[in-house]
Design a protein around this motif. Structure first.
Motif, short mmCIF file in Angstrom:
data_model
loop_
_atom_site.label_atom_id
_atom_site.label_comp_id
_atom_site.label_asym_id
_atom_site.label_seq_id
_atom_site.Cartn_x
_atom_site.Cartn_y
_atom_site.Cartn_z
N GLN A 15 0.80 -1.17 0.06
CA GLN A 15 -0.02 0.07 -0.17
C GLN A 15 0.82 1.46 0.00
O GLN A 15 0.50 2.23 -0.67
N LEU A 16 1.98 1.35 0.68
CA LEU A 16 2.67 2.29 0.70
C LEU A 16 3.99 2.41 0.01
O LEU A 16 4.99 3.41 0.15
N ASN A 17 4.01 1.49 -1.12
CA ASN A 17 5.18 1.47 -1.85
C ASN A 17 6.57 1.18 -1.55
O ASN A 17 7.28 2.22 -1.95
N LEU A 18 6.67 0.76 -0.32
CA LEU A 18 7.95 0.50 0.23
C LEU A 18 8.76 -0.50 -0.38
O LEU A 18 9.17 -1.59 0.00
#
Lengths: 84, 216
Positions: A15-18
Motif C-alpha cells: 500500500q505504501l510502495n515501500l
C-alpha cells in the motif's frame, strides 16, 4: 495474531510502495512513524484507507490514529478487536 | 545577459541521453514503470521516496537528478535557483488513476498518495525538496513543446527575479508514452562553459532547445 502481523507487513509494504523494504525488515514492535519506517502524513492516510478497504474498519476518531498506528502489532491488535 | 544551457537530460523511447551521451537504452523494456525503475537503479540514486512518486514525478525527478549530477547547483543560494517545466497532458495520467478509484460509489477508496499527485507542479516540488531549491517556479501547459514560451518565461525570471540558475524543460507522460527534456540554464558570465565531463554549453535559445528535443 502472528499470522495477521505477517499479512499486515505485506499489505503495508504494498500500500505504501515501500519497494526497498522486505517483511522481515519490519520489527512488529518498532514505531511506524518517525525513526521506524520513516512514514509521513500521507502514509498515515493510506493506512486509514487500508484498514477500511481490507478489514472494513472505519476509524471514527482521528485522535485514535496515533495509538492504532504506533506499530504493526498495535494495528493487528486493533484489527482483531474491531474486525466486522 | 547571456544565458546558456550547461547540462541537459533527454529521456524518451527507452533511452536516456545526458549531455550528448547515451547512458541508457534497453529495447526489451515494454512499459514506463519498468523503464524508469531500471534507470533509477542504474544511476544508483538512493532516495526511497522515488517509489512513492507518480509516473510524471518519477520522470521529471530522474531527469533533474541526472542534470544536477553533471552540473550541481549547490554553489548558488537556494533562492537563486528556479524550476520551470512544461508539458501537454498536465497530470492527466494520475488524474485517470484517481478517477478510477472514485467512479464506483459502492467501491469508493480514493488513495491519498495518488490524490496528492493530481497537479503537474508536484513534480517541481519533488525536485525542489530533494535539492533544497527555493527559487521561482512554474509549471506551464501547452499543446506541444514550446521553446519560445520557455525561453521568454525563464529569461524574464532571470531578469526580474534575480535567478542565477534554472532547471527548465518538458516533462510529458501519458500511459507508456513519455518524453522529458530538462536543461540547466545559467548565466554565461558566472559559470564555466564546459562541464567536468567535457560538455560544451549551448546558447539558451528557441532554436537550440528545439534541436535538443528533436535530434536526440
Amino acid at each position: 495474531m502472528e499470522e495477521l502481523i505477517e499479512k499486515l507487513k505485506k499489505e503495508v509494504i504494498e500500500q505504501l510502495n515501500l519497494e526497498e523494504t522486505k517483511p522481515e525488515d519490519i520489527n512488529p514492535d518498532s514505531p511506524l512513524f518517525g525513526e521506524g519506517l520513516g512514514l509521513d502524513s500521507i502514509d498515515a492516510l493510506e493506512l486509514i484507507v487500508l484498514l477500511e478497504k481490507n478489514y472494513g474498519i472505519k476509524i471514527e476518531d482521528p485522535k485514535d490514529g496515533k495509538k492504532i498506528f504506533y506499530s504493526i502489532r498495535t494495528m493487528a491488535e486493533y484489527i482483531t478487536e474491531h474486525k466486522k | 545577459m547571456e544565458l546558456i544551457v550547461t547540462s541537459y537530460c533527454h529521456i524518451h523511447e527507452k533511452k536516456v541521453v545526458i549531455n550528448d551521451r547515451l547512458v541508457f537504452y534497453n529495447e526489451n523494456i515494454l512499459n514506463f514503470a519498468d523503464f524508469i525503475k531500471s534507470v533509477y537503479k542504474q544511476e544508483e540514486i538512493n532516495y526511497p521516496k522515488f517509489y512513492k512518486m507518480d509516473s510524471l514525478s518519477k520522470l521529471g525527478f530522474l531527469a533533474a537528478e541526472m542534470v544536477l549530477k553533471e552540473k550541481p547547483v549547490t554553489g548558488y543560494d537556494s533562492d537563486a535557483v528556479g524550476v520551470v517545466l512544461s508539458n501537454s497532458s498536465s497530470s492527466l495520467d494520475t488524474d485517470i488513476i484517481h478517477n478510477d478509484a472514485i467512479k464506483d460509489r459502492t467501491n469508493y477508496f480514493p488513495s491519498p498518495s495518488v490524490f496528492v499527485y493530481t497537479l503537474p507542479n508536484i513534480v517541481i516540488g519533488e525536485i525542489c525538496i530533494k535539492n533544497k531549491i527555493k527559487g521561482e517556479n512554474a509549471f506551464l501547459v501547452s499543446e506541444v513543446f514550446d521553446g519560445k514560451l520557455l525561453v521568454n518565461y525563464v529569461g524574464g525570471l532571470f531578469l526580474r527575479f534575480g535567478l542565477e540558475a534554472c532547471l527548465c524543460g518538458w516533462v510529458e507522460l501519458l500511459g507508456n508514452k513519455y518524453e522529458s527534456l530538462i536543461t540547466l540554464v545559467e548565466k554565461a558570465d558566472i559559470t564555466s562553459r564546459e562541464s567536468a565531463t567535457g560538455f560544451k554549453s549551448l546558447p539558451f535559445t528557441i532554436k537550440d532547445l528545439n534541436q535538443l528535443i528533436e535530434h536526440n
